[in-house]
Enzyme design. Structure first.
Site, PDB file in Angstrom:
ATOM      1  N   THR A 197       0.843  -1.181   0.000  1.00 46.54           N
ATOM      2  CA  THR A 197       0.000   0.000   0.000  1.00 46.54           C
ATOM      3  C   THR A 197       0.885   1.241   0.000  1.00 46.54           C
ATOM      4  O   THR A 197       2.056   1.169   0.398  1.00 46.54           O
ATOM      5  CB  THR A 197      -0.929   0.027   1.231  1.00 46.54           C
ATOM      6  OG1 THR A 197      -1.723   1.224   1.217  1.00 46.54           O
ATOM      7  CG2 THR A 197      -0.137  -0.016   2.527  1.00 46.54           C
ATOM      8  N   GLU A 201      -1.813   5.138   6.864  1.00 46.51           N
ATOM      9  CA  GLU A 201      -2.991   4.841   7.680  1.00 46.51           C
ATOM     10  C   GLU A 201      -3.464   3.414   7.442  1.00 46.51           C
ATOM     11  O   GLU A 201      -3.839   2.695   8.369  1.00 46.51           O
ATOM     12  CB  GLU A 201      -4.112   5.830   7.353  1.00 46.51           C
ATOM     13  CG  GLU A 201      -3.855   7.259   7.795  1.00 46.51           C
ATOM     14  CD  GLU A 201      -4.185   7.488   9.264  1.00 46.51           C
ATOM     15  OE1 GLU A 201      -4.977   6.709   9.811  1.00 46.51           O
ATOM     16  OE2 GLU A 201      -3.660   8.444   9.850  1.00 46.51           O
ATOM     17  N   CYS A 358     -20.257   9.989  -8.670  1.00 43.01           N
ATOM     18  CA  CYS A 358     -19.780   8.705  -9.188  1.00 43.01           C
ATOM     19  C   CYS A 358     -20.927   7.712  -9.341  1.00 43.01           C
ATOM     20  O   CYS A 358     -20.969   6.953 -10.324  1.00 43.01           O
ATOM     21  CB  CYS A 358     -18.700   8.143  -8.274  1.00 43.01           C
ATOM     22  SG  CYS A 358     -17.155   9.084  -8.299  1.00 43.01           S
TER      23      CYS A 358
END
Length: 387
Positions: A197, A201, A358
């Site tokens: 990633t 966080e 979206c």
């Protein structure tokens, strides 16, 4: 100054450019109309601003409270059913975005962590409240599902079955999010997972929540990957790769996949081949983002991998986004009460605009959701897909 009379509205509308008049008329959207998707105007300069700035002006003026709409998803559904030929951007916006995509590498290794810092590091407290228990920030699979949690669990199991996971296998998760898929695959299918990633966080949450499972999470860019894996999966990450890096991405996947392996790519897709992205989304939500077309994906993996299956369930993203929006609205009062210095009204308007915009795009079929299964060019035997 808010508009309080029909004459003021009509005068502003009369001065508006032809393109804005056409948008509204053809989409059956009225200014200060009675329907949920109609626009309530609070600033008389609204249409002139949209004339100058198109999509950017529409989004920023909403964030600033220049207008309101009870059903933004329906508004964008109607707009996107009618908008043609990239009219939502000015000529100079088109030119700028073309240069950015073809000349600059916005998604270089140096800039790889930008989207993580800007969007995914917004705060785990927001995503934990808005998403399902597995914290899936990608499209659910709503076949035989009547709620978000079930749709996301369906999606996770669909991916694992398409990958044909077996106990003892190694799974590489490129863009592993908050570790929901890694957790599911490790717990239900007995595989060891390596996830990467670009969000600190996300990495911290995975290390806290999934420490008892065979899951390793690395904070690194996909171009730094080494090793070989039985299976590779990438969910909702390819949208951040960028046009100039598509082939590099597939080269990395091909290099890391064992000769008899399977690679599943889960990505939003566009119906039209383009080098551009909506300017408002680029600025406020996903910096350096780019939605690929089928042609761009096909050209990138050519000669590297064999495509075994291409599954489209784009309409399911409409349902997913509206479920997120419902959760976001429900949790907002508690969120601002607990984090008053972190979230404000501008953020609230930006986030609800993003989610419903979206949703309207997927409802209008302007965007699709693809799961594509690949194998190495030398892979033996046939691949039988599942649904």
């Amino acid at each position: 100054m808010p508009l309080n009379s029909d004459s003021a509205i009509n005068q502003t509308h009369a001065d508006a450019p032809d393109i804005v008049e056409t948008w509204l008329e053809e989409a059956d959207i009225k200014l200060n109309g009675p329907r949920a998707w109609d626009i309530t105007v609070h600033n008389p300069d609204l249409l002139d601003r949209i004339k100058r700035e198109r999509s950017m002006g529409l989004g920023e003026s909403y964030m600033e409270g220049w207008w309101d709409c009870d059903a933004l998803d329906e508004l964008f559904f109607r707009l996107l059913m009618k908008e043609q030929d990239g009219e939502s951007m000015t000529r100079w916006q088109h030119i700028y975005l073309w240069i950015v995509s073809h000349v600059w590498n916005q998604q270089s290794v140096k800039r790889a962590f930008h989207v993580g810092e800007h969007h995914y590091d917004t705060g785990n407290e927001l995503f934990e409240r808005m998403l399902d228990p597995y914290m899936q920030y990608s499209c659910g699979y709503w076949k035989n599902a009547d709620n978000l949690a079930a749709a996301q669990q369906n999606k996770l199991d669909l991916i694992c079955r398409k990958l044909k996971l077996e106990p003892g296998m190694t799974l590489l998760d490129i863009g592993c999010g908050w570790g929901g898929l890694a957790h599911y695959a490790a717990e239900k299918y007995g595989v060891a997972v390596v996830g990467i990633t670009v969000s600190k966080e996300q990495q911290q949450l995975i290390l806290q929540k999934h420490k008892d499972l065979p899951i390793t999470v690395l904070l690194e860019d996909y171009r730094e990957l080494e090793g070989h894996f039985d299976r590779i999966v990438s969910v909702g990450m390819f949208e951040h790769v960028g046009l100039k890096n598509y082939q590099t991405y597939f080269k990395v996947a091909s290099k890391c996949l064992k000769p008899d392996g399977i690679f599943l790519l889960h990505t939003i897709g566009g119906n039209i081949t383009s080098s551009e992205c909506d300017p408002w989304i680029q600025k406020y939500i996903f910096p350096n983002g780019k939605i690929p077309s089928a042609v761009q994906i096909s050209q990138a993996y050519e000669g590297l991998l064999v495509m075994e299956d291409w599954h489209n369930f784009g309409p399911d993203y409409d349902k997913t986004l509206m479920a997120w929006h419902k959760n976001f609205e429900a949790t907002w009062p508690d969120l601002i009460k607990q984090y008053p210095n972190k979230y404000d009204q501008t953020f609230y308007r930006m986030w609800r605009y993003y989610l419903q915009q979206c949703a309207g795009a997927f409802r209008a079929r302007a965007l699709e959701l693809w799961q594509i299964v690949f194998r190495p060019t030398c892979a033996p035997g046939r691949y039988d897909t599942v649904r």
